[in-house]
Design an enzyme around this catalytic site. Structure first.
Site, PDB file in Angstrom:
ATOM      1  N   ARG A  14       0.811  -1.222   0.000  1.00 60.63           N
ATOM      2  CA  ARG A  14       0.000   0.000   0.000  1.00 60.63           C
ATOM      3  C   ARG A  14       0.844   1.272   0.000  1.00 60.63           C
ATOM      4  NH1 ARG A  14      -2.824  -3.831  -0.578  1.00 60.63           N
ATOM      5  NH2 ARG A  14      -5.005  -4.059   0.052  1.00 60.63           N
ATOM      6  N   ARG A  73      -2.772   8.061  26.996  1.00 60.28           N
ATOM      7  CA  ARG A  73      -2.270   8.651  25.744  1.00 60.28           C
ATOM      8  C   ARG A  73      -1.078   7.918  25.138  1.00 60.28           C
ATOM      9  NH1 ARG A  73      -0.410  10.904  30.084  1.00 60.28           N
ATOM     10  NH2 ARG A  73       1.729  11.644  30.269  1.00 60.28           N
ATOM     11  N   CYS A 191       2.970  18.253  31.622  1.00 58.93           N
ATOM     12  CA  CYS A 191       1.757  17.444  31.417  1.00 58.93           C
ATOM     13  C   CYS A 191       1.141  17.033  32.745  1.00 58.93           C
ATOM     14  CB  CYS A 191       2.064  16.189  30.612  1.00 58.93           C
ATOM     15  SG  CYS A 191       2.324  16.529  28.872  1.00 58.93           S
ATOM     16  N   CYS A 249      22.548  33.365  18.072  1.00 59.55           N
ATOM     17  CA  CYS A 249      22.237  32.016  18.586  1.00 59.55           C
ATOM     18  C   CYS A 249      23.506  31.293  19.051  1.00 59.55           C
ATOM     19  CB  CYS A 249      21.552  31.180  17.508  1.00 59.55           C
ATOM     20  SG  CYS A 249      21.184  29.496  18.054  1.00 59.55           S
TER      21      CYS A 249
END
Lengths: 260, 87
Positions: A14, A73, A191, A249
């Site tokens: 596929r 999750r 979280c 940076c």
């Protein structure tokens, strides 16, 4: 020339059917090596899709154990995995999904020199970690080694996704540190404190897998590198920002000039 | 409270050049700021959070080292968002 076995051809038909991938793209995937740092919600989704797609070698890194609060999750785990090392449980699931894929586990946090070695071995790196110091270190090492970095993060109803193609000759766009020039987040952005919706982190992990398959099977990212994609899981919309190079940076400034 | 546009036009007409205002948006909310105000001044003026935050103008992220040198123009759209690291 036959590049795949009959078994592989049937299994991956596929995606081989896609003109951008084909048998050669599948053969490339089969030879590829992906480093997945973090086996949480992002690593769960990305790992499952990359194993299913037939990436030849996956290295999974995490120093944590599976907790019952992860199962909402972190869909690679099963109830029987509670208290097991995440890397071990992940490797078992990915191997059960696709025995043609080799999975190696690193059940600890990598220090800089170990990370340098692992990044050197990888074709692409997925940052699926859950903290800023790790994210900054991964960025620094990927930048130095010209290794593509696919970064994502999620909290609450929001997600962020960015590809940094450090294998490009001209590293003209900003790096992760240009975007986030700090090592700590505002308090209360974890979280465990903020909560997170399972399919939000899953969406971001799937984006990481999709970008990795683009690069490995077709030779290039089709998603723009150096852009930050912001996902709003409440309105289900995406917003895109250009990540500009920060001339000051710490990581990528003067990268093309000789070091003093 | 953001006054309607016409009052700002009147205000502009009534003042000399240095006090001119321009309208920008901050996360889609219209706001008036001084002409030639830079991003750092706007962050201070509106007490915007800057720890762990990123600012973009018209969907271009402004590097932190350029906050003080980036001047806003009429109609500019500032997006402010928090860095997140959850995985």
């Amino acid at each position: 020339m036959k590049v795949l076995t009959d078994k592989e051809f049937i299994r991956y038909q596929r995606q081989i059917a896609l003109p951008e991938i084909g048998e050669l793209g599948q053969a490339q995937l089969t030879k590829s090596h992906v480093l997945i740092i973090g086996c949480g919600g992002l690593g769960s989704a990305a790992g499952l899709y990359l194993s299913a797609a037939g990436v030849g070698k996956l290295v999974v890194v995490d120093d944590d154990h599976v907790d019952s609060s992860n199962l909402q999750r972190q869909v690679v785990y099963r109830e029987r995995d509670i208290n097991r090392m995440k890397t071990e449980a992940t490797a078992q699931q990915l191997g059960a999904l696709n025995s043609l894929v080799q999975v190696r586990t690193i059940p600890k946090r990598l220090d800089k020199s170990q990370l340098q070695l692992e990044v050197m071995l990888a074709d692409v790196v997925l940052d699926c970690s859950d903290n800023m110091p790790t994210r900054q270190l991964i960025n620094q090492v990927c930048f130095q080694q010209n290794t593509p970095l696919i970064s994502a993060a999620a909290i609450g109803w929001q997600g962020q996704f960015a590809v940094f193609d450090y294998s490009e000759e001209q590293k003209s766009s900003g790096c992760y540190r240009c975007l986030y020039p700090f090592d700590e987040l505002k308090q209360g952005m974890k979280c465990s404190e903020m909560g997170v919706v399972g399919p939000v982190v899953g969406t971001l992990g799937n984006y990481q897998a999709l970008a990795a398959i683009q690069k490995l099977a077709t030779g290039k990212f089709h998603v723009a590198s150096g852009h930050l994609h912001l996902f709003d899981g409440a309105r289900m919309t995406w917003q895109t920002m250009v990540i500009n190079k920060d001339q000051e940076c710490q990581v990528c400034r003067n990268a093309n000039e000789p070091q003093h | 409270m953001t006054p309607p546009n016409h009052s700002i036009t009147e205000l502009n007409d009534a003042t000399s050049g240095k006090d001119k205002l321009v309208i920008i948006t901050i996360n889609d909310q219209p706001q008036q700021v001084a002409l030639n105000a830079n991003l750092q001044q706007i962050i201070t003026q509106f007490s915007l959070p800057d720890v762990g935050c990123v600012f973009a103008i018209n969907n271009q992220v402004v590097p932190r080292s350029e906050w003080a040198s980036t001047v806003l123009s009429e109609g500019d759209s500032i997006s402010l968002f928090q860095a997140i690291a959850g995985g």
